[in-house]
Design an enzyme around this catalytic site. Structure first.
Site, PDB file in Angstrom:
ATOM      1  N   VAL A 187       0.812  -1.216   0.000  1.00  0.00           N
ATOM      2  CA  VAL A 187       0.000   0.000   0.000  1.00  0.00           C
ATOM      3  C   VAL A 187       0.852   1.275   0.000  1.00  0.00           C
ATOM      4  CG1 VAL A 187      -0.245   0.321   2.501  1.00  0.00           C
ATOM      5  CG2 VAL A 187      -2.146   0.842   1.016  1.00  0.00           C
TER       6      VAL A 187
ATOM      7  N   TYR B  16       0.959   6.511  15.667  1.00  0.00           N
ATOM      8  CA  TYR B  16      -0.215   5.726  15.290  1.00  0.00           C
ATOM      9  C   TYR B  16      -1.487   6.573  15.349  1.00  0.00           C
ATOM     10  CZ  TYR B  16      -3.403   1.721  15.047  1.00  0.00           C
ATOM     11  OH  TYR B  16      -4.396   0.835  14.673  1.00  0.00           O
TER      12      TYR B  16
ATOM     13  N   LYS C 126      -4.044   7.582  12.286  1.00  0.00           N
ATOM     14  CA  LYS C 126      -5.447   7.183  12.260  1.00  0.00           C
ATOM     15  C   LYS C 126      -6.368   8.395  12.285  1.00  0.00           C
ATOM     16  CE  LYS C 126      -4.989   2.728  11.882  1.00  0.00           C
ATOM     17  NZ  LYS C 126      -5.434   2.045  10.649  1.00  0.00           N
TER      18      LYS C 126
HETATM   19  N1  LIG Z   1      -6.349  -5.297  16.032  1.00  0.00           N
HETATM   20  C1  LIG Z   1      -6.647  -4.160  16.659  1.00  0.00           C
HETATM   21  O1  LIG Z   1      -6.671  -4.081  17.899  1.00  0.00           O
HETATM   22  C2  LIG Z   1      -6.990  -2.926  15.850  1.00  0.00           C
HETATM   23  C3  LIG Z   1      -7.726  -1.909  16.486  1.00  0.00           C
HETATM   24  C4  LIG Z   1      -8.037  -0.765  15.768  1.00  0.00           C
HETATM   25  C5  LIG Z   1      -7.651  -0.645  14.458  1.00  0.00           C
HETATM   26  N2  LIG Z   1      -6.939  -1.634  13.866  1.00  0.00           N
HETATM   27  C6  LIG Z   1      -6.575  -1.444  12.471  1.00  0.00           C
HETATM   28  O2  LIG Z   1      -7.184  -2.487  11.747  1.00  0.00           O
HETATM   29  C7  LIG Z   1      -6.456  -2.705  10.533  1.00  0.00           C
HETATM   30  C8  LIG Z   1      -6.224  -4.189  10.375  1.00  0.00           C
HETATM   31  O3  LIG Z   1      -5.412  -4.628  11.450  1.00  0.00           O
HETATM   32  P1  LIG Z   1      -5.545  -6.088  12.061  1.00  0.00           P
HETATM   33  O4  LIG Z   1      -5.866  -5.936  13.476  1.00  0.00           O
HETATM   34  O5  LIG Z   1      -6.376  -6.942  11.216  1.00  0.00           O
HETATM   35  O6  LIG Z   1      -4.006  -6.537  12.007  1.00  0.00           O
HETATM   36  P2  LIG Z   1      -3.220  -7.552  11.059  1.00  0.00           P
HETATM   37  O7  LIG Z   1      -3.763  -8.915  11.227  1.00  0.00           O
HETATM   38  O8  LIG Z   1      -1.788  -7.292  11.342  1.00  0.00           O
HETATM   39  O9  LIG Z   1      -3.592  -7.060   9.585  1.00  0.00           O
HETATM   40  C9  LIG Z   1      -2.983  -5.978   8.977  1.00  0.00           C
HETATM   41  C10 LIG Z   1      -3.126  -6.155   7.488  1.00  0.00           C
HETATM   42  O10 LIG Z   1      -2.547  -4.999   6.831  1.00  0.00           O
HETATM   43  C11 LIG Z   1      -1.691  -5.469   5.840  1.00  0.00           C
HETATM   44  N3  LIG Z   1      -0.608  -4.512   5.591  1.00  0.00           N
HETATM   45  C12 LIG Z   1       0.216  -3.913   6.482  1.00  0.00           C
HETATM   46  N4  LIG Z   1       1.107  -3.142   5.851  1.00  0.00           N
HETATM   47  C13 LIG Z   1       0.842  -3.251   4.517  1.00  0.00           C
HETATM   48  C14 LIG Z   1       1.418  -2.710   3.358  1.00  0.00           C
HETATM   49  N5  LIG Z   1       2.464  -1.877   3.409  1.00  0.00           N
HETATM   50  N6  LIG Z   1       0.889  -3.050   2.159  1.00  0.00           N
HETATM   51  C15 LIG Z   1      -0.163  -3.892   2.076  1.00  0.00           C
HETATM   52  N7  LIG Z   1      -0.767  -4.438   3.145  1.00  0.00           N
HETATM   53  C16 LIG Z   1      -0.252  -4.128   4.358  1.00  0.00           C
HETATM   54  C17 LIG Z   1      -1.143  -6.784   6.361  1.00  0.00           C
HETATM   55  O11 LIG Z   1      -0.725  -7.587   5.280  1.00  0.00           O
HETATM   56  P3  LIG Z   1       0.810  -7.948   4.966  1.00  0.00           P
HETATM   57  O12 LIG Z   1       1.580  -7.931   6.254  1.00  0.00           O
HETATM   58  O13 LIG Z   1       0.704  -9.299   4.342  1.00  0.00           O
HETATM   59  O14 LIG Z   1       1.263  -6.900   4.011  1.00  0.00           O
HETATM   60  C18 LIG Z   1      -2.391  -7.377   6.994  1.00  0.00           C
HETATM   61  O15 LIG Z   1      -3.164  -8.047   6.031  1.00  0.00           O
HETATM   62  C19 LIG Z   1      -5.204  -1.859  10.644  1.00  0.00           C
HETATM   63  O16 LIG Z   1      -5.387  -0.668   9.909  1.00  0.00           O
HETATM   64  C20 LIG Z   1      -5.116  -1.531  12.134  1.00  0.00           C
HETATM   65  O17 LIG Z   1      -4.450  -0.303  12.347  1.00  0.00           O
HETATM   66  C21 LIG Z   1      -6.596  -2.770  14.518  1.00  0.00           C
END
Ligand SMILES: NC(=O)c1ccc[n+]([C@@H]2O[C@H](COP(=O)([O-])OP(=O)(O)OC[C@H]3O[C@@H](n4cnc5c(N)ncnc54)[C@H](OP(=O)(O)O)[C@@H]3O)[C@@H](O)[C@H]2O)c1
Length: 320
Positions: A119, A210, A214
């Protein structure tokens, strides 16, 4: 590009970036042997009702794009969209995981295409969006979800770490929107949901990078909602609370230990529902926002955090 380069310090048991302030319970809670029944994830998972929607699903025949679907919330959303009949194009850098998600969706009778892309790289974002749109003939829904964490005090964070978080979480959302919008303008319709975070509302001492990234998502979404509302395109930001994904779960922790940790963590950190979210629960909210059920909602920032930002729970000063 097959390596997972998530810089999220939250993968450290005591340095979870999401809700960075409260969360360093893992060592303590587990060491204290806090007991109790394991958290019941099945009760909240997307159920058989939505799996059986089949050809009458809300997204039947629609083209849906998901960024960051190799794991976590994006993976759950990609699978949920496919269960409801969508043709899903998704990406992430880790090709092996991406191909596995693609296989899981197809084995369940759905349609999905994984494309390896980063991305942060404009040409890859454009190519991904164009390939998905041309393969499925349109772009009806985009879920711009890819993101990384990284909790550090400003004076301890390198410039490169700061830049990487902004490039992924904020610039990545801008790039996705930049290349998605022309397809939606041509159709004069479309829905875009961007993943922000409850951390955009609840700052932490080590969350500057972060939280800034966001909050930027809110700004992009609100402004773009005004620009493209008259063209029939809706954009909203979704703010998940702490969610059980690889983003917060320490690698290698046994299931039973993680369940105990979560059970202790919930009441200390989440006013209201007093537990961590499951990825499938956040995915349900994404599908709801993307559906025809909210035709008048645009430019909004929707918290799906179990009540966390409505309250102000704090770990007691003793740390106990
Ligand atoms: N889990 C929480 O507590 C939480 C709470 C609030 C918000 N969020 C947000 O929710 C979203 C998803 O997070 P998640 O919790 O599902 O964590 P996750 O399992 O680590 O998923 C993150 C996803 O983003 C992808 N990603 C990261 N950097 C990337 C890049 N440079 N290019 C393309 N893809 C990329 C990763 O894929 P690859 O590593 O394969 O590239 C992975 O599929 C994020 O935006 C995070 O900030 C998470």
């Amino acid at each position: 590009m097959d390596t997972h380069t998530n810089t999220d310090a939250s993968t450290e048991p005591n340095a979870k970036s999401e809700d960075t302030g409260r969360r360093s319970l893992l060592g303590g809670a587990v060491a204290l042997g806090l007991a109790g029944a394991a958290f019941d994830t099945t009760a909240h998972a997307v159920g058989a009702d939505s799996r059986s929607r089949g050809k009458s699903g809300r997204f039947q025949g629609k083209s849906v794009l998901v960024t960051g679907a190799t794991s976590g919330i994006g993976r759950a959303a990609a699978k949920a969209f496919a269960r409801e009949g969508a043709h899903v194009g998704f990406w992430g850098r880790r090709a092996e995981l991406g191909r596995r998600v693609e296989r899981e969706i197809r084995d369940a009778g759905g349609e999905a295409t994984y494309i390896q892309a980063d991305v942060r790289v404009a040409a890859q974002v454009q190519s991904f969006v164009d390939r998905v749109t041309s393969r499925y003939g349109s772009l009806d829904v985009a879920f711009n979800n890819a993101g990384i964490g990284g909790g550090k005090l400003p004076h301890e964070m390198t410039v490169e770490e700061w830049d990487d978080i902004q490039a992924t979480n904020a610039r990545g959302v801008f790039l996705a929107i930049k290349y998605e919008i022309p397809h939606m303008l041509r159709a004069r319709r479309g829905v875009i949901i961007c993943t922000s975070s409850s951390a955009a509302e609840q700052a932490r001492p080590n969350g500057a990078a972060y939280t800034a990234s966001k909050r930027a998502v809110h700004g992009i979404v609100k402004s773009a909602a005004l620009a493209y509302g008259p063209k029939g395109i809706r954009l909203n930001a979704l703010l998940p609370g702490t969610t059980d994904t690889p983003f917060v779960r320490p690698p290698g922790i046994p299931d039973a230990e993680w369940a105990k940790y979560k059970q202790a963590w919930g009441p200390l950190n989440v006013d209201g529902l007093e537990r961590m979210a499951e990825a499938e629960e956040i995915a349900r909210a994404v599908l709801g926002l993307a559906s025809d059920d909210f035709p008048y909602m645009t430019g909004a920032s929707i918290a799906v955090d179990g009540g966390a930002t409505a309250g102000r729970k704090m770990i007691p000063p003793s740390g106990g």
